[in-house]
Motif scaffolding. Structure first.
Motif, PDB file in Angstrom:
ATOM      1  N   GLY A 147      38.437  29.289  35.465  1.00  0.00           N
ATOM      2  CA  GLY A 147      38.749  30.558  36.112  1.00  0.00           C
ATOM      3  C   GLY A 147      40.169  31.015  35.836  1.00  0.00           C
ATOM      4  N   ILE A 148      41.122  30.082  35.891  1.00  0.00           N
ATOM      5  CA  ILE A 148      42.524  30.428  35.635  1.00  0.00           C
ATOM      6  C   ILE A 148      42.694  30.896  34.192  1.00  0.00           C
ATOM      7  CG2 ILE A 148      44.861  29.467  35.422  1.00  0.00           C
ATOM      8  CD1 ILE A 148      44.186  27.630  37.775  1.00  0.00           C
ATOM      9  N   GLU A 149      42.101  30.159  33.278  1.00  0.00           N
ATOM     10  CA  GLU A 149      42.224  30.495  31.854  1.00  0.00           C
ATOM     11  C   GLU A 149      41.566  31.831  31.552  1.00  0.00           C
ATOM     12  OE1 GLU A 149      42.042  27.828  27.828  1.00  0.00           O
ATOM     13  OE2 GLU A 149      40.344  27.681  29.195  1.00  0.00           O
ATOM     14  N   PHE A 150      40.416  32.096  32.175  1.00  0.00           N
ATOM     15  CA  PHE A 150      39.713  33.362  31.944  1.00  0.00           C
ATOM     16  C   PHE A 150      40.536  34.540  32.448  1.00  0.00           C
ATOM     17  CE2 PHE A 150      36.854  36.742  33.412  1.00  0.00           C
ATOM     18  CZ  PHE A 150      36.174  37.028  32.221  1.00  0.00           C
ATOM     19  N   GLU A 151      41.149  34.365  33.608  1.00  0.00           N
ATOM     20  CA  GLU A 151      41.947  35.449  34.181  1.00  0.00           C
ATOM     21  C   GLU A 151      43.253  35.645  33.421  1.00  0.00           C
ATOM     22  OE1 GLU A 151      43.948  36.459  38.502  1.00  0.00           O
ATOM     23  OE2 GLU A 151      41.985  35.468  38.441  1.00  0.00           O
ATOM     24  N   ASN A 152      43.744  34.590  32.778  1.00  0.00           N
ATOM     25  CA  ASN A 152      44.958  34.656  31.962  1.00  0.00           C
ATOM     26  C   ASN A 152      46.140  35.186  32.765  1.00  0.00           C
ATOM     27  OD1 ASN A 152      46.509  34.374  29.629  1.00  0.00           O
ATOM     28  ND2 ASN A 152      46.029  36.430  28.892  1.00  0.00           N
ATOM     29  N   ASN A 153      46.318  34.618  33.936  1.00  0.00           N
ATOM     30  CA  ASN A 153      47.367  35.046  34.857  1.00  0.00           C
ATOM     31  C   ASN A 153      48.386  33.931  35.001  1.00  0.00           C
ATOM     32  OD1 ASN A 153      48.985  35.894  36.962  1.00  0.00           O
ATOM     33  ND2 ASN A 153      47.329  36.162  38.432  1.00  0.00           N
ATOM     34  N   GLN A 154      49.609  34.164  34.512  1.00  0.00           N
ATOM     35  CA  GLN A 154      50.654  33.142  34.583  1.00  0.00           C
ATOM     36  C   GLN A 154      50.974  32.760  36.027  1.00  0.00           C
ATOM     37  OE1 GLN A 154      52.657  31.490  32.149  1.00  0.00           O
ATOM     38  NE2 GLN A 154      51.244  32.205  30.585  1.00  0.00           N
ATOM     39  N   GLY A 155      50.743  33.671  36.947  1.00  0.00           N
ATOM     40  CA  GLY A 155      51.079  33.417  38.339  1.00  0.00           C
ATOM     41  C   GLY A 155      49.983  32.734  39.130  1.00  0.00           C
ATOM     42  N   LYS A 156      48.952  32.259  38.457  1.00  0.00           N
ATOM     43  CA  LYS A 156      47.841  31.591  39.138  1.00  0.00           C
ATOM     44  C   LYS A 156      47.828  30.117  38.755  1.00  0.00           C
ATOM     45  CE  LYS A 156      43.175  32.668  40.583  1.00  0.00           C
ATOM     46  NZ  LYS A 156      42.170  33.746  40.544  1.00  0.00           N
ATOM     47  N   LEU A 157      47.812  29.224  39.762  1.00  0.00           N
ATOM     48  CA  LEU A 157      47.857  27.791  39.513  1.00  0.00           C
ATOM     49  C   LEU A 157      46.800  27.076  40.331  1.00  0.00           C
ATOM     50  CD1 LEU A 157      51.090  28.909  39.972  1.00  0.00           C
ATOM     51  CD2 LEU A 157      51.493  26.684  38.950  1.00  0.00           C
ATOM     52  N   GLY A 158      46.346  25.956  39.804  1.00  0.00           N
ATOM     53  CA  GLY A 158      45.454  25.078  40.542  1.00  0.00           C
ATOM     54  C   GLY A 158      46.248  23.884  41.037  1.00  0.00           C
ATOM     55  N   LEU A 159      46.277  23.665  42.339  1.00  0.00           N
ATOM     56  CA  LEU A 159      47.082  22.595  42.940  1.00  0.00           C
ATOM     57  C   LEU A 159      46.179  21.620  43.685  1.00  0.00           C
ATOM     58  CD1 LEU A 159      49.920  24.881  44.369  1.00  0.00           C
ATOM     59  CD2 LEU A 159      49.961  23.587  42.223  1.00  0.00           C
TER      60      LEU A 159
END
Length: 284
Positions: A147-159
């Motif tokens: 999901g993060i890679e698809f959205e390509n949003n630098q401000g999105k992280l998985g923690l």
């Protein structure tokens, strides 16, 4: 180096048509092929095509700096002349528009942080991130990263928080961008917008107050992150927090370098890696 038409690479590709390469296969199964080009006309053409182009040290900056230091040492000793090989350093040049250039992420498995639950972590992230639950268990890293890679949003992280075995998907808010601009005012907005910058400067150093951590376990594949979280650190202990973070792009590297800044640590991982030792520059 920027070369939108891949002019230099095309000259080389045309020069090796029908020529058998030297080959070596590394431990990952990657085949490395090398074609020596000795035609003076081709070399001159490549030099002309690249002569005015800037170069960005995307990988191996320690080696480059060491080469410069060695040159300067010889100059100070009075043993350096214009033809000395220490005036030059071997460099692999790749066009920024080469379709074979891949930049992989560098995810983090942190050591030395306190054990936090996802609820406690989200409380510390506060108004600076919009948080949503990502599910339980290390293996949940795969769909989260997709999901993060698809959205390509630098401000999105998985923690990931090992205290409760939960994932949190954190997205930088407008308040977070303002806070990042405040705590990283010594850097450009391009640098401030990188996922790794947000992770290090805003989350770790500012919101978690962690400024002197042991070196994290850096991994490039999500499966490596899953294995690390499942099996633990070398001593068997659990990593308290893990982070899935977007890599910087070639455009980021170019713009940040043009500001005169260095990239944050471990913000890129170029693949495939050039196999060292295929060619050698003798210094004597």
């Amino acid at each position: 180096y920027p070369d939108e038409q891949n002019e230099a690479q095309t000259l080389l590709e045309n020069a090796i048509i029908g020529v058998a390469p030297l080959e070596a296969t590394d431990h990952l199964g990657v085949v490395h092929r090398l074609w020596p080009v000795t035609d003076v006309n081709v070399i001159s053409g490549v030099s002309e095509a690249m002569g005015a182009k800037p170069m960005f040290v995307a990988d191996g900056h320690h080696r480059y700096e060491t080469a410069c230091n060695y040159r300067d040492q010889l100059a100070a000793e009075g043993t350096l002349d214009a033809q000395h090989p220490a005036n030059y350093v071997m460099t692999m040049c790749v066009s920024m528009t080469d379709p074979g250039m891949i930049v992989l992420p560098t995810h983090r498995l942190f050591r030395g942080l306190p054990q936090l639950t996802s609820e406690q972590l989200q409380a510390k992230l506060g108004e600076y991130f919009t948080c949503e639950p990502g599910g339980a268990g290390p293996a949940q890293a795969h769909p989260i990263w997709e999901g993060i890679e698809f959205e390509n949003n630098q401000g999105k992280l998985g923690l990931y928080t090992s205290a409760d075995d939960q994932w949190t998907i954190a997205t930088l808010s407008e308040a977070g961008r303002a806070k990042m601009a405040e705590v990283a005012s010594d850097h450009s907005s391009d640098w401030q917008g990188l996922g790794v910058s947000i992770l290090q400067r805003l989350i770790l150093e500012t919101l978690l107050g962690a400024t002197d951590l042991p070196k994290p376990n850096y991994v490039h594949l999500v499966e490596e992150a899953v294995e690390g979280l499942t099996e633990g650190d070398d001593d068997g202990s659990k990593y308290p927090i893990a982070a899935l973070v977007m890599p910087a792009t070639l455009d980021h590297i170019r713009s940040i370098s043009e500001h005169g800044e260095r990239m944050p640590a471990k913000s890129t991982y170029f693949y495939p890696k050039l196999l060292s030792g295929l060619v050698i520059n003798p210094l004597s």
